[in-house]
Scaffold this motif. Structure first.
Motif, PDB file in Angstrom:
ATOM      1  N   GLY A  58      15.591   0.568   1.069  1.00 44.23           N
ATOM      2  CA  GLY A  58      14.302   1.241   1.065  1.00 44.23           C
ATOM      3  C   GLY A  58      13.320   0.665   2.078  1.00 44.23           C
ATOM      4  N   GLY A  59      12.217   1.409   2.273  1.00 45.64           N
ATOM      5  CA  GLY A  59      11.232   1.038   3.282  1.00 45.64           C
ATOM      6  C   GLY A  59      10.518  -0.261   2.992  1.00 45.64           C
ATOM      7  N   LEU A  60      10.273  -0.571   1.712  1.00 41.98           N
ATOM      8  CA  LEU A  60       9.579  -1.810   1.365  1.00 41.98           C
ATOM      9  C   LEU A  60      10.359  -3.027   1.850  1.00 41.98           C
ATOM     10  CD1 LEU A  60       7.301  -3.328  -0.035  1.00 41.98           C
ATOM     11  CD2 LEU A  60       8.573  -3.138  -2.191  1.00 41.98           C
ATOM     12  N   ALA A  61      11.679  -2.994   1.690  1.00 43.04           N
ATOM     13  CA  ALA A  61      12.510  -4.113   2.143  1.00 43.04           C
ATOM     14  C   ALA A  61      12.376  -4.308   3.653  1.00 43.04           C
ATOM     15  CB  ALA A  61      13.975  -3.870   1.763  1.00 43.04           C
ATOM     16  N   ALA A  62      12.348  -3.195   4.407  1.00 44.71           N
ATOM     17  CA  ALA A  62      12.216  -3.284   5.865  1.00 44.71           C
ATOM     18  C   ALA A  62      10.868  -3.885   6.262  1.00 44.71           C
ATOM     19  CB  ALA A  62      12.385  -1.905   6.489  1.00 44.71           C
ATOM     20  N   ILE A  63       9.802  -3.490   5.544  1.00 44.75           N
ATOM     21  CA  ILE A  63       8.478  -4.037   5.835  1.00 44.75           C
ATOM     22  C   ILE A  63       8.433  -5.536   5.518  1.00 44.75           C
ATOM     23  CG2 ILE A  63       6.047  -3.984   5.146  1.00 44.75           C
ATOM     24  CD1 ILE A  63       6.701  -1.688   6.891  1.00 44.75           C
ATOM     25  N   SER A  80       0.819  -1.219   0.000  1.00 46.82           N
ATOM     26  CA  SER A  80       0.000   0.000   0.000  1.00 46.82           C
ATOM     27  C   SER A  80       0.847   1.261   0.000  1.00 46.82           C
ATOM     28  CB  SER A  80      -0.927   0.003   1.225  1.00 46.82           C
ATOM     29  OG  SER A  80      -1.799  -1.102   1.207  1.00 46.82           O
ATOM     30  N   LEU A  81       1.882   1.266   0.841  1.00 47.26           N
ATOM     31  CA  LEU A  81       2.653   2.500   1.018  1.00 47.26           C
ATOM     32  C   LEU A  81       3.740   2.687  -0.039  1.00 47.26           C
ATOM     33  CD1 LEU A  81       3.111   2.494   4.905  1.00 47.26           C
ATOM     34  CD2 LEU A  81       1.241   3.409   3.540  1.00 47.26           C
ATOM     35  N   PHE A  82       4.406   1.601  -0.406  1.00 46.15           N
ATOM     36  CA  PHE A  82       5.586   1.745  -1.259  1.00 46.15           C
ATOM     37  C   PHE A  82       5.374   1.336  -2.713  1.00 46.15           C
ATOM     38  CE2 PHE A  82       7.063   1.116   3.122  1.00 46.15           C
ATOM     39  CZ  PHE A  82       7.835   2.260   3.282  1.00 46.15           C
ATOM     40  N   VAL A  83       4.224   0.728  -3.015  1.00 39.91           N
ATOM     41  CA  VAL A  83       3.933   0.344  -4.401  1.00 39.91           C
ATOM     42  C   VAL A  83       2.747   1.135  -4.949  1.00 39.91           C
ATOM     43  CG1 VAL A  83       3.299  -1.544  -5.952  1.00 39.91           C
ATOM     44  CG2 VAL A  83       4.896  -1.962  -4.062  1.00 39.91           C
ATOM     45  N   MET A  84       1.656   1.194  -4.171  1.00 35.51           N
ATOM     46  CA  MET A  84       0.427   1.832  -4.646  1.00 35.51           C
ATOM     47  C   MET A  84       0.255   3.267  -4.153  1.00 35.51           C
ATOM     48  SD  MET A  84      -2.264  -1.354  -4.470  1.00 35.51           S
ATOM     49  CE  MET A  84      -1.960  -1.750  -2.752  1.00 35.51           C
ATOM     50  N   ASP A  85       1.194   3.759  -3.328  1.00 37.93           N
ATOM     51  CA  ASP A  85       1.125   5.137  -2.811  1.00 37.93           C
ATOM     52  C   ASP A  85      -0.234   5.424  -2.170  1.00 37.93           C
ATOM     53  OD1 ASP A  85       3.721   5.829  -3.611  1.00 37.93           O
ATOM     54  OD2 ASP A  85       3.024   6.216  -5.655  1.00 37.93           O
ATOM     55  N   PRO A 106      -4.648   7.773   5.642  1.00 34.85           N
ATOM     56  CA  PRO A 106      -5.665   7.031   6.416  1.00 34.85           C
ATOM     57  C   PRO A 106      -5.595   5.517   6.235  1.00 34.85           C
ATOM     58  CG  PRO A 106      -6.648   8.960   5.407  1.00 34.85           C
ATOM     59  CD  PRO A 106      -5.270   8.838   4.840  1.00 34.85           C
ATOM     60  N   VAL A 107      -5.202   5.059   5.039  1.00 30.46           N
ATOM     61  CA  VAL A 107      -5.078   3.610   4.812  1.00 30.46           C
ATOM     62  C   VAL A 107      -3.988   3.039   5.718  1.00 30.46           C
ATOM     63  CG1 VAL A 107      -4.429   1.844   3.128  1.00 30.46           C
ATOM     64  CG2 VAL A 107      -5.930   3.736   2.455  1.00 30.46           C
ATOM     65  N   MET A 108      -2.867   3.751   5.785  1.00 24.69           N
ATOM     66  CA  MET A 108      -1.785   3.317   6.652  1.00 24.69           C
ATOM     67  C   MET A 108      -2.245   3.274   8.106  1.00 24.69           C
ATOM     68  SD  MET A 108       0.778   4.282   8.957  1.00 24.69           S
ATOM     69  CE  MET A 108       1.429   5.909   8.749  1.00 24.69           C
TER      70      MET A 108
END
Length: 419
Positions: A180-185, A108-113, A117-119
């Motif tokens: 990047g943040g996606l890797a951490a998630i 949601s955050l790093f691919v679909m922006d 509120p979704v986060m």
């Protein structure tokens, strides 16, 4: 998979061997450590995303408020659930739910922006799913190791908890910076999945449902109310449930004020500030190691709790008057050690005195109180520090803690007289 009962007949047979030879405990401890490690990655990645995407301190505060509100409102109910259901299944469901939610967060955050509120919704759901983990784990490990090994097990858990937090926070920053943040998630999701594998590997362990077989069935709300009544009616448990959050509030607030003093008044450089930061968890881990090594020799554990509590106030009062970060380092280390002694020994007492069928509700209620109390203390102290200075507030708070420690030693007789 071989169960605890199949191996020993009863959970307390584990007392015949140290916890590092207790395979079910080691598997659960590994899962717990992995889960804490994942939490650290999650926190760093989400915090950086909020600050880099929105640049808003209010948005960052809203994330913290949401997680705090979810924990405060539902933690005691999660504890009740841990006393009514198979704790192993609850831990697995918690891990699997958080694993899936972490993947959804990353996409949601790093691919679909996705919008903020979704986060917020996904983070709240992850917090909600994780509420059963703590009470279930604490109660389950008490059963698995037996009363004679509770002190050793609690110290070991505390040691691994801090090691996972320190390493998780350090590595999370490296991963976010490099990949990047996606890797951490994704690391977060993998950590929760690994936690579930460890829980499965631990095998089955006794369920509180077995001890209530044949008794009159009660509704969920009746069990929840009886848990609150049990805490209120048991003087020792009530004393610990009140004292533990107060101790945590003071310590976390004092650490925050020391950090402000180090930068604002002592003009500490990066190395000196890093040493101060390192001394805090090092103090925890030193205290845990001492209890693991010498805990079996301790008598009058209640006296040890108040001995540490009475010393904490003067130590931080002394720190507030120092003029150099190098002089403060040994006292910060000592403060962490004393805090670990106080908090760990109270946890040992709680595990020894609370019967298995009540442990989920007791730990859930403590979690609800602990979720909101430190945040309120930090907010109040930061506002006062901005007005009167961090050193002044730390000195006043330290004297307040000394007065509170003296009053608690007089009033909380069930803890003071505990052997």
């Amino acid at each position: 998979m071989e169960s605890v009962r199949a191996r020993g007949g009863k959970a307390d047979s584990a007392e015949d061997r140290p916890v590092w030879r207790n395979r079910p405990f080691l598997w659960l401890l590994s899962g717990f450590t992995s889960s804490i490690f994942g939490d650290s990655f999650n926190g760093i990645a989400l915090s950086l995303w909020v600050l880099q995407t929105t640049g808003s301190a209010q948005r960052m505060a809203s994330v913290q408020i949401c997680t705090m509100a979810v924990a405060f409102l539902f933690a005691s109910f999660a504890g009740t659930l841990a006393d009514r259901m198979d704790r192993r299944k609850l831990m697995l469901l918690s891990d699997w739910a958080r694993c899936v939610i972490a993947i959804l967060l990353g996409l949601s955050l790093f691919v679909m922006d996705a919008p903020f509120p979704v986060m917020l919704v996904l983070v709240s759901l992850s917090t909600f799913a994780g509420l059963v983990q703590g009470p279930s784990f604490q109660a389950a490990t008490t059963q698995i190791v037996g009363p004679g090994r509770i002190q050793q097990a609690s110290s070991t858990i505390y040691l691994f908890d801090n090691a996972a937090r320190i390493s998780g926070l350090a590595l999370a920053g490296v991963v976010v910076s490099a990949f990047g943040g996606l890797a951490a998630i994704l690391v977060t999701s993998a950590a929760y999945l690994l936690s579930s594998v460890c829980t499965l590997s631990a095998g089955r362990f006794p369920s509180p449902m077995l001890s209530t077989a044949g008794k009159e069935k009660r509704s969920f709300l009746q069990d929840w109310r009886s848990g609150i009544s049990h805490i209120r009616g048991h003087s020792l448990i009530r004393s610990i449930v009140l004292l533990s959050p107060l101790l945590t509030v003071f310590f976390l607030t004092a650490i925050m004020l020391v950090q402000v003093i180090a930068v604002g008044e002592w003009k500490a450089g990066p190395v000196e500030f890093g040493l101060i930061e390192m001394c805090i968890p090092l103090g925890y881990m030193t205290g845990a190691s001492l209890i693991i090594t010498f805990g079996h020799r301790f008598g009058r554990r209640g006296h040890l709790v108040f001995f540490g509590l009475l010393l904490l106030g003067p130590i931080y009062w002394l720190i507030s008057g120092l003029g150099s970060p190098r002089l403060a380092i040994p006292f910060v280390l000592l403060g962490g050690l004393l805090f670990s002694f106080c908090s760990m020994i109270t946890q040992v007492i709680l595990k020894l005195e609370v019967k298995d069928e009540w442990q989920g509700r007791v730990y859930g209620t403590m979690g609800a109180i602990s979720s909101v109390a430190p945040s309120l203390g930090l907010a109040a102290a930061s506002m006062l520090a901005d007005r009167w200075g961090a050193a002044t507030v730390l000195a006043a708070m330290s004297m307040g803690l000394l007065v509170l420690a003296i009053a608690a030693a007089i009033v909380l007789k069930p803890i003071r007289n505990y052997r």
